[in-house]
Design a protein around this motif. Sequence first.
Motif, PDB file in Angstrom:
ATOM      1  N   LYS A 108       3.583   4.317  12.302  1.00 20.98           N
ATOM      2  CA  LYS A 108       5.116   4.280  11.556  1.00 20.98           C
ATOM      3  C   LYS A 108       4.500   4.857  10.030  1.00 20.98           C
ATOM      4  CE  LYS A 108       8.942   1.792   9.923  1.00 20.98           C
ATOM      5  NZ  LYS A 108       8.640   2.032   8.466  1.00 20.98           N
ATOM      6  N   VAL A 109       3.482   4.036   9.437  1.00 20.82           N
ATOM      7  CA  VAL A 109       3.405   4.318   7.838  1.00 20.82           C
ATOM      8  C   VAL A 109       2.709   5.622   7.704  1.00 20.82           C
ATOM      9  CG1 VAL A 109       3.350   1.905   7.302  1.00 20.82           C
ATOM     10  CG2 VAL A 109       1.224   3.040   7.760  1.00 20.82           C
ATOM     11  N   VAL A 110       1.614   6.222   8.628  1.00 21.61           N
ATOM     12  CA  VAL A 110       1.131   7.273   8.599  1.00 21.61           C
ATOM     13  C   VAL A 110       1.884   8.623   8.801  1.00 21.61           C
ATOM     14  CG1 VAL A 110      -0.602   8.921   9.577  1.00 21.61           C
ATOM     15  CG2 VAL A 110      -1.064   6.568   9.121  1.00 21.61           C
ATOM     16  N   ILE A 168       0.670  -1.240   0.117  1.00 23.76           N
ATOM     17  CA  ILE A 168      -0.031  -0.141   0.121  1.00 23.76           C
ATOM     18  C   ILE A 168       0.893   1.295   0.059  1.00 23.76           C
ATOM     19  CG2 ILE A 168      -1.707   1.230   1.127  1.00 23.76           C
ATOM     20  CD1 ILE A 168      -2.632  -1.458   2.512  1.00 23.76           C
ATOM     21  N   ARG A 169       0.641   2.048  -0.816  1.00 25.67           N
ATOM     22  CA  ARG A 169       1.551   3.332  -0.919  1.00 25.67           C
ATOM     23  C   ARG A 169       0.790   4.489  -0.158  1.00 25.67           C
ATOM     24  NH1 ARG A 169       3.562   2.510  -7.325  1.00 25.67           N
ATOM     25  NH2 ARG A 169       3.812  -0.031  -7.104  1.00 25.67           N
ATOM     26  N   PHE A 170       1.022   4.262   1.123  1.00 22.69           N
ATOM     27  CA  PHE A 170       0.396   5.425   2.146  1.00 22.69           C
ATOM     28  C   PHE A 170       0.606   6.769   1.639  1.00 22.69           C
ATOM     29  CE2 PHE A 170       0.730   1.341   4.388  1.00 22.69           C
ATOM     30  CZ  PHE A 170      -0.586   1.279   4.824  1.00 22.69           C
ATOM     31  N   PRO A 171       1.935   7.217   1.138  1.00 24.86           N
ATOM     32  CA  PRO A 171       2.255   8.532   0.826  1.00 24.86           C
ATOM     33  C   PRO A 171       1.407   9.044  -0.248  1.00 24.86           C
ATOM     34  CG  PRO A 171       4.402   7.390   1.307  1.00 24.86           C
ATOM     35  CD  PRO A 171       3.365   6.256   1.300  1.00 24.86           C
ATOM     36  N   CYS A 172       0.538   8.449  -1.091  1.00 25.03           N
ATOM     37  CA  CYS A 172      -0.172   8.543  -2.041  1.00 25.03           C
ATOM     38  C   CYS A 172      -1.581   8.648  -1.693  1.00 25.03           C
ATOM     39  CB  CYS A 172       0.003   7.689  -3.215  1.00 25.03           C
ATOM     40  SG  CYS A 172       1.691   7.861  -4.048  1.00 25.03           S
ATOM     41  N   LEU A 203       2.946  11.488   6.070  1.00 24.58           N
ATOM     42  CA  LEU A 203       2.779  13.118   6.044  1.00 24.58           C
ATOM     43  C   LEU A 203       4.014  13.733   5.826  1.00 24.58           C
ATOM     44  CD1 LEU A 203       0.454  12.653   9.466  1.00 24.58           C
ATOM     45  CD2 LEU A 203      -0.125  13.326   6.968  1.00 24.58           C
ATOM     46  N   PHE A 204       4.915  13.166   6.451  1.00 20.00           N
ATOM     47  CA  PHE A 204       6.498  13.680   6.120  1.00 20.00           C
ATOM     48  C   PHE A 204       6.673  13.686   4.610  1.00 20.00           C
ATOM     49  CE2 PHE A 204       8.201  12.546  10.700  1.00 20.00           C
ATOM     50  CZ  PHE A 204       8.263  13.922  10.802  1.00 20.00           C
ATOM     51  N   PHE A 205       6.267  12.784   3.846  1.00 15.37           N
ATOM     52  CA  PHE A 205       6.503  12.856   2.514  1.00 15.37           C
ATOM     53  C   PHE A 205       5.804  13.837   1.803  1.00 15.37           C
ATOM     54  CE2 PHE A 205       5.068  11.713  -1.848  1.00 15.37           C
ATOM     55  CZ  PHE A 205       6.366  11.730  -2.496  1.00 15.37           C
ATOM     56  N   LYS A 206       4.476  14.029   2.381  1.00 19.07           N
ATOM     57  CA  LYS A 206       3.622  14.979   1.469  1.00 19.07           C
ATOM     58  C   LYS A 206       4.059  16.414   2.041  1.00 19.07           C
ATOM     59  CE  LYS A 206      -0.782  12.102   1.946  1.00 19.07           C
ATOM     60  NZ  LYS A 206      -1.077  12.636   0.474  1.00 19.07           N
ATOM     61  N   ALA A 207       4.659  16.650   3.049  1.00 19.11           N
ATOM     62  CA  ALA A 207       5.169  18.046   3.617  1.00 19.11           C
ATOM     63  C   ALA A 207       6.449  18.603   2.622  1.00 19.11           C
ATOM     64  CB  ALA A 207       5.580  18.125   5.007  1.00 19.11           C
ATOM     65  N   GLU A 208       7.109  17.546   2.033  1.00 25.71           N
ATOM     66  CA  GLU A 208       8.397  17.900   1.322  1.00 25.71           C
ATOM     67  C   GLU A 208       7.978  18.634   0.049  1.00 25.71           C
ATOM     68  OE1 GLU A 208      11.401  17.086   1.656  1.00 25.71           O
ATOM     69  OE2 GLU A 208      11.375  15.340   3.118  1.00 25.71           O
ATOM     70  N   ASN A 265      -8.415  -1.365  13.202  1.00 22.81           N
ATOM     71  CA  ASN A 265      -7.962  -2.187  14.157  1.00 22.81           C
ATOM     72  C   ASN A 265      -7.367  -3.270  13.553  1.00 22.81           C
ATOM     73  OD1 ASN A 265      -7.957  -3.300  16.975  1.00 22.81           O
ATOM     74  ND2 ASN A 265      -9.768  -4.510  16.415  1.00 22.81           N
ATOM     75  N   ASP A 266      -7.344  -3.398  12.176  1.00 19.92           N
ATOM     76  CA  ASP A 266      -6.671  -4.554  11.278  1.00 19.92           C
ATOM     77  C   ASP A 266      -5.384  -4.312  11.425  1.00 19.92           C
ATOM     78  OD1 ASP A 266      -9.174  -5.692   9.786  1.00 19.92           O
ATOM     79  OD2 ASP A 266      -9.469  -3.924  10.233  1.00 19.92           O
ATOM     80  N   PHE A 267      -4.805  -3.053  11.649  1.00 20.69           N
ATOM     81  CA  PHE A 267      -3.249  -2.902  11.647  1.00 20.69           C
ATOM     82  C   PHE A 267      -2.851  -2.832  13.115  1.00 20.69           C
ATOM     83  CE2 PHE A 267      -3.859  -1.646   7.303  1.00 20.69           C
ATOM     84  CZ  PHE A 267      -2.897  -1.926   6.499  1.00 20.69           C
ATOM     85  N   ASP A 268      -1.683  -3.135  13.282  1.00 21.93           N
ATOM     86  CA  ASP A 268      -0.860  -3.024  14.448  1.00 21.93           C
ATOM     87  C   ASP A 268      -0.843  -1.592  14.682  1.00 21.93           C
ATOM     88  OD1 ASP A 268       0.956  -4.177  16.752  1.00 21.93           O
ATOM     89  OD2 ASP A 268       2.196  -2.773  15.699  1.00 21.93           O
ATOM     90  N   HIS A 269      -0.746  -1.078  15.816  1.00 19.76           N
ATOM     91  CA  HIS A 269      -1.116   0.601  16.074  1.00 19.76           C
ATOM     92  C   HIS A 269       0.414   1.067  15.825  1.00 19.76           C
ATOM     93  CE1 HIS A 269      -2.116   4.384  17.621  1.00 19.76           C
ATOM     94  NE2 HIS A 269      -1.155   4.011  18.539  1.00 19.76           N
TER      95      HIS A 269
END
Length: 553
Positions: free
Chosen positions: A369-371, A343-347, A375-380, A360-364
């Motif tokens: 970490k992926v979020v 999954i390409r979370f930055p997109c 967000l750091f990528f989007k801020a670039e 709840n399906d993802f480990d917290h």
Amino acid sequence: MKDSNADLFDPRTIMDSDFSPGLHATPEGDFGFAFNDSNFSDRILRIEIMSGLPENKSDVDGFNSIADWARNRKRRREDIKKENATDFSVFPEEEQILNIGQPDTEDGLTYENQDEEVMAMIEESPSGHGAAHSNDSSWSMDCTTVLRAKTIHISSPILAAKSPFFYKLFSNGMRESEQRHVTLRINASEEDALMELLKFMYSNTLSTTTAPALLDVLMAADKFEVASCMRYCSRLLRTLPMTPESALLYLELPSSVLMAEAVQPLTDAAKQYLAARYKDITKFQEEVLSLPLAGIEAVLSSDNLQVASEDSVYDFVLKWARAHYPKLEERREILGSRLGRLIRFPCMTCRKLKKVLTCNDFDHELASKVVLEALFFKAEAPHRQHSLAAEEAAATNCRFVERAYKYRPVKVVEFELPRQQCVVYLDLKREECTKLFPSGRVYSQAFHLGGQGFFLSAHCNMDQQSSFHCFGLFLGMQEKGSVSFAVDYEFAARSKPKEEYVSKYKGNYTFTGGKAVGYRNLFAMAWTSFMADDSLYFINDILHLRAELTIKH
């Protein structure tokens, strides 16, 4: 020393021919003339065919399709497990035994190759009184008998040169030069494949051409470590028509090191086939949902996946995982170790990323970490984003690379004060614009202002006098009841030579659900001029568009 996983008589190795030009020379490395010929052999191989499985001709003679092959192997594996005929650990002290290693495991699933296991390789005296006939040996094979046996003459140098397995067999523990008999026990289902493999080790060619038969030979070649035969089978299989069934089967072959190296081109072709066939997930949604893990990974790895947005990919992955892994712990494991990285979370949109944090399906810890990374990528800055995407273009998991989204990603800057306002950046590649001609359109992802959803759409259309095609840009509001919304808007685009944003159109509009407003000829020129090589608006083949929206009070 030469790699033990490579053939000493590898067809890829350039060798000097031992034959004079005037003689009947055979191709380099082709010893087919010597197969089963006592004049060119130094040992006798006795092949004992066991009845560990039902002796059914359909089990031995091959199958009409890949699906038949796979079903039969599954049935054979289940029968072997019931027979429990795989323990052959104790033999008389004077006998030499060599067994193939245990099958590999992956994700808790054992590649059940017990039906294919070599039961014993025995160096025995010419009298033939070896472990195969000894009452002292503990085979744990009470329900298996020797159906028949065949004897062939073999050349140990040829077999040893082709196979590290045979090399070790013939070079370890030899006590007397007169020990020339070797006994090999196999299941009935392996007989045809083994004979084809032995012939290949002499001639570097196979007589079989069907996919199921080639797969049987491939499995036999893997067990006896005949790398050149595995590559040969892989090449032949790639020339045959691919189907979803065959592609999935190729991806689920046992993952031994030798197998992985030899069939890599075949598995790559299988992945490409599945990615191309199912690139439009919405068109084949039920079919894709039924794919096993290896298949869904091949589809989701593709840059050319045609989906509305990465948000849709995220939703689809959750739907697939919930269907195939109903237990939460198992689902979290497969999402964390296998599917989450596809999954390409930055997109994804920020709104959907917020939902990831509470899913709840993802480990917290993984979700956070992926979020955070997204967000750091989007801020670039845009140029930095492009640089990161380019660096990952050749990687297996291209987190920052955009797919062929139906709704193009946008970058949004929002302001609350002194007025509610947002600035939206939309970049289009030249090739995307080219595909718009003569009457296409492309939509942006949704963005929000004042709690209302909006989108941009780029068009190729005729100007108002219908005299030529031109590029148009429109702003629409997502349909949501009969809400009325007054907005000031401005369209701008970067242009040469300064490469700064230049305003192209301003306006104001009171939106109601489902309505759109814009300008049919944003650049006041014909389509051909807009798309020309010297166009002012393509910078490194990218069209940079900007829209500013402000709520009217």
